[in-house]
Design an enzyme around this catalytic site. Sequence first.
Site, PDB file in Angstrom:
ATOM      1  N   LYS A 112      -0.186   6.244  -0.078  1.00  0.00           N
ATOM      2  CA  LYS A 112      -1.125   6.403  -0.698  1.00  0.00           C
ATOM      3  C   LYS A 112      -2.067   7.517  -0.789  1.00  0.00           C
ATOM      4  O   LYS A 112      -3.029   7.751  -1.635  1.00  0.00           O
ATOM      5  CB  LYS A 112      -2.237   5.422   0.300  1.00  0.00           C
ATOM      6  CG  LYS A 112      -2.075   3.901   0.364  1.00  0.00           C
ATOM      7  CD  LYS A 112      -2.919   3.039   0.802  1.00  0.00           C
ATOM      8  CE  LYS A 112      -2.628   1.500   0.458  1.00  0.00           C
ATOM      9  NZ  LYS A 112      -3.531   0.600   1.008  1.00  0.00           N
ATOM     10  N   LYS A 194       6.525  -2.145  -4.229  1.00  0.00           N
ATOM     11  CA  LYS A 194       5.846  -3.437  -3.911  1.00  0.00           C
ATOM     12  C   LYS A 194       4.767  -3.864  -4.889  1.00  0.00           C
ATOM     13  O   LYS A 194       3.998  -2.805  -5.010  1.00  0.00           O
ATOM     14  CB  LYS A 194       5.677  -3.399  -2.283  1.00  0.00           C
ATOM     15  CG  LYS A 194       4.101  -3.179  -2.218  1.00  0.00           C
ATOM     16  CD  LYS A 194       3.723  -3.086  -0.708  1.00  0.00           C
ATOM     17  CE  LYS A 194       2.425  -2.814  -0.345  1.00  0.00           C
ATOM     18  NZ  LYS A 194       1.314  -3.580  -0.656  1.00  0.00           N
ATOM     19  N   LYS A 197      -2.530  -4.378  -4.856  1.00  0.00           N
ATOM     20  CA  LYS A 197      -3.674  -4.836  -5.872  1.00  0.00           C
ATOM     21  C   LYS A 197      -4.244  -3.587  -6.396  1.00  0.00           C
ATOM     22  O   LYS A 197      -4.961  -3.614  -6.973  1.00  0.00           O
ATOM     23  CB  LYS A 197      -4.812  -5.558  -5.023  1.00  0.00           C
ATOM     24  CG  LYS A 197      -4.999  -5.209  -3.614  1.00  0.00           C
ATOM     25  CD  LYS A 197      -5.898  -6.457  -2.909  1.00  0.00           C
ATOM     26  CE  LYS A 197      -5.692  -6.787  -1.355  1.00  0.00           C
ATOM     27  NZ  LYS A 197      -5.430  -5.462  -0.613  1.00  0.00           N
TER      28      LYS A 197
HETATM   29  N1  AQP Z   1       3.629  -7.123  -2.254  1.00  0.00           N
HETATM   30  C1  AQP Z   1       3.433  -7.783  -1.146  1.00  0.00           C
HETATM   31  N2  AQP Z   1       4.243  -8.864  -0.773  1.00  0.00           N
HETATM   32  C2  AQP Z   1       4.203  -9.517   0.330  1.00  0.00           C
HETATM   33  N3  AQP Z   1       3.047  -9.123   1.037  1.00  0.00           N
HETATM   34  C3  AQP Z   1       2.217  -8.414   0.841  1.00  0.00           C
HETATM   35  N4  AQP Z   1       1.000  -7.695   1.377  1.00  0.00           N
HETATM   36  C4  AQP Z   1       0.662  -6.613   0.665  1.00  0.00           C
HETATM   37  N5  AQP Z   1       1.387  -6.557  -0.359  1.00  0.00           N
HETATM   38  C5  AQP Z   1       2.440  -7.616  -0.368  1.00  0.00           C
HETATM   39  C6  AQP Z   1       0.424  -8.213   2.696  1.00  0.00           C
HETATM   40  O1  AQP Z   1      -0.746  -8.668   2.412  1.00  0.00           O
HETATM   41  C7  AQP Z   1      -1.572  -8.548   3.633  1.00  0.00           C
HETATM   42  C8  AQP Z   1      -2.767  -7.646   3.212  1.00  0.00           C
HETATM   43  O2  AQP Z   1      -2.375  -6.462   2.898  1.00  0.00           O
HETATM   44  P1  AQP Z   1      -3.792  -5.316   2.567  1.00  0.00           P
HETATM   45  O3  AQP Z   1      -4.829  -5.969   1.723  1.00  0.00           O
HETATM   46  O4  AQP Z   1      -4.136  -5.039   3.942  1.00  0.00           O
HETATM   47  O5  AQP Z   1      -3.089  -4.130   2.117  1.00  0.00           O
HETATM   48  P2  AQP Z   1      -1.894  -3.937   1.605  1.00  0.00           P
HETATM   49  O6  AQP Z   1      -0.731  -4.034   2.596  1.00  0.00           O
HETATM   50  O7  AQP Z   1      -1.898  -2.178   1.467  1.00  0.00           O
HETATM   51  O8  AQP Z   1      -1.744  -4.542   0.458  1.00  0.00           O
HETATM   52  P3  AQP Z   1      -1.876  -4.211  -1.167  1.00  0.00           P
HETATM   53  O9  AQP Z   1      -2.001  -5.470  -1.910  1.00  0.00           O
HETATM   54  O10 AQP Z   1      -0.915  -3.324  -1.591  1.00  0.00           O
HETATM   55  O11 AQP Z   1      -3.493  -3.443  -1.074  1.00  0.00           O
HETATM   56  P4  AQP Z   1      -3.811  -2.141  -1.391  1.00  0.00           P
HETATM   57  O12 AQP Z   1      -3.236  -1.890  -2.955  1.00  0.00           O
HETATM   58  O13 AQP Z   1      -5.362  -2.091  -1.585  1.00  0.00           O
HETATM   59  O14 AQP Z   1      -3.259  -1.109  -0.511  1.00  0.00           O
HETATM   60  C9  AQP Z   1      -0.649  -7.680   4.514  1.00  0.00           C
HETATM   61  O15 AQP Z   1      -0.095  -8.509   5.622  1.00  0.00           O
HETATM   62  C10 AQP Z   1       0.278  -7.330   3.515  1.00  0.00           C
HETATM   63  O16 AQP Z   1       1.761  -6.909   4.439  1.00  0.00           O
END
Ligand code: AQP
Length: 328
Positions: A112, A194, A197
Amino acid sequence: MQSRALTALQPTNILHIGNLFGALQPMVGAQKEHETFLFVVDYHAITVPQDPEKLRQAILFATACYLAAGMDPNKTTIFQQSMVSEHTELAWILNCVAHMGELERMTQFKDKSKKQKDGVTVGLFTYPVLMASDILLYDTNVVPVGEDQKQHVELTRDVAERFNKRFGETFVIPKPVIREHGARIMALDDPTSKMSKSAESAKSYISLMDEPDVIRKKIKGAVTDTEGGIVYDEKRPGVANLMEIMSLVTKRSFAEIENNYVGQGYGDFKSDLAEALVLSLTPLQAEINGWLKNEDELVKLLANGADRAREIASKKLAQVKEKIGVSL
Ligand code: AQP
């Protein structure tokens, strides 16, 4: 005491199917056997720049998604992280227990921070400590998360063990629970990264609110390979990822899917996958929209959840303050 399961999601954008499969669905299941806590980690979201009005909407939207996905506010404590100030207070104390080297090893920080063109905040660096505090305040036993968050739960365990050793038994040591399927949904435009969002291109994810035609277009454009054949093979990450999604949405095994598509090409498979996603997301979207029409109710529900959470969190924080010698 019933064992406790806890997880949280960042209101950084509209949740995607990876968030649904990796974290939300396991939490819905956890309600049957654990005392459950699910919250919106808005203080994690501001570790990277957020538009205030969009953030406010995203907090309500995430709450609506939780409810639409099957989280029951009578069974689960649903709340907004910033409304329970014990989280940030304990995070400060744990900042004084965690080591710089441990945080420097966090792969999510490395990924990040590379994307932050206007400077990397101190918050982005220390956010795993805030996450440790989120978990440890509630004597959490299990943390259902996607694969990407495993390292942060392991850090939480290390910090809790160090604290317990130094100050005496205080924290329950939590375990990450990573489901076998759905814990790592990959980006549609790059199946080696992965699904995320905050990805630059919306083509890389299926958001929970994507319209049917958008879903069809994104799945049609998903990266595969030139080998052909609908077969699950980790060495073919594009097809493997689409098969994983198909298996989760239709609740069929890889073998069943392979048998269904013998002799067929990617076009037929992708078109069926898009329709399966439309079929499963349409009722979810109707539920989410229904909740969003009633903003006051969402706000009230979050406030009630915060009251319940605070009752537990304040006791744990008082215990911690006593242990470290700041309670007079
Ligand atoms: N690609 C994924 N596949 C399965 N699980 C996922 N999670 C995130 N991406 C995937 C799980 O969703 C939960 C919430 O995640 P988060 O909102 O805390 O942030 P993150 O892990 O950083 O997920 P994102 O979607 O990639 O958000 P951004 O882009 O904002 O950083 C967690 O349990 C995560 O493991």
